[in-house]
Design an enzyme around this catalytic site. Structure first.
Site, PDB file in Angstrom:
ATOM      1  N   ASN A  34       0.826  -1.212   0.000  1.00  7.40           N
ATOM      2  CA  ASN A  34       0.000   0.000   0.000  1.00  7.40           C
ATOM      3  C   ASN A  34       0.859   1.260   0.000  1.00  7.40           C
ATOM      4  O   ASN A  34       0.576   2.205  -0.734  1.00  7.40           O
ATOM      5  CB  ASN A  34      -0.926   0.020   1.219  1.00  7.40           C
ATOM      6  CG  ASN A  34      -2.146  -0.840   1.042  1.00  7.40           C
ATOM      7  OD1 ASN A  34      -2.531  -1.190  -0.062  1.00  7.40           O
ATOM      8  ND2 ASN A  34      -2.764  -1.202   2.151  1.00  7.40           N
ATOM      9  N   GLU A  39      -5.554  -7.775   5.508  1.00  2.47           N
ATOM     10  CA  GLU A  39      -4.984  -8.645   4.485  1.00  2.47           C
ATOM     11  C   GLU A  39      -5.010 -10.112   4.898  1.00  2.47           C
ATOM     12  O   GLU A  39      -4.261 -10.925   4.387  1.00  2.47           O
ATOM     13  CB  GLU A  39      -3.550  -8.211   4.170  1.00  2.47           C
ATOM     14  CG  GLU A  39      -2.542  -8.428   5.279  1.00  2.47           C
ATOM     15  CD  GLU A  39      -2.504  -7.335   6.344  1.00  2.47           C
ATOM     16  OE1 GLU A  39      -1.594  -7.399   7.179  1.00  2.47           O
ATOM     17  OE2 GLU A  39      -3.358  -6.433   6.363  1.00  2.47           O
TER      18      GLU A  39
END
Length: 146
Positions: free
Chosen positions: A29, A63
């Site tokens: 990210n 995640e």
């Protein structure tokens, strides 16, 4: 689905719970963008759903994903999860981002006749923590045979 699969394990079937975590997801990210991270999660989710042919896959949050599957034997389940791990590692992510590489860590628990939802998932989570401690991009599981 989990109570149904645990009942199958109590009847002598082989059921495994795997918690799958994208290694260093925050780096993905931060380096590439949240949009790239979302694409990674979507692609991985689809791959996990295909792995859980006799069970199911679900996103736990962030995640982390849960894969529950019935298998012929614990070794068959482990082989399937190892294929998943190596497939993710070797996948060409260039269509998402040129310099992107993705690996996953997996904690696996094999359901016993005495397992509850909590005990099975706790064991899988403990194994995931160990996989990450041991260097990531690996599977840590209950001892398996057959």
């Amino acid at each position: 689905e989990l109570p149904r699969l645990l009942a199958e394990a109590r009847d002598g079937g082989c059921v495994v719970a795997a918690i799958v975590d994208v290694d260093h997801f925050k780096r993905i990210n931060d380096r590439f963008s949240h949009a790239v991270g979302d694409q990674v999660l979507r692609r991985l989710g689809a791959r996990l759903a295909a792995t859980a042919r006799r069970g199911f896959a679900a996103r736990l949050g962030g995640e982390e994903f849960l894969v529950l599957q019935a298998a012929a034997t614990p070794l068959d389940a482990m082989a399937s999860l190892e294929r998943l791990r190596t497939d993710v590692q070797s996948q060409d992510w260039g269509d998402v981002e040129a310099a992107l590489s993705v690996t996953i860590s997996i904690g696996v628990a094999v359901a016993s006749v005495t397992d509850t939802r909590a005990s099975l998932l706790t064991r899988a989570d403990e194994h995931l923590y160990r996989a990450k401690q041991d260097g990531r991009n690996r599977i840590v599981a209950d001892p398996v045979s057959g």
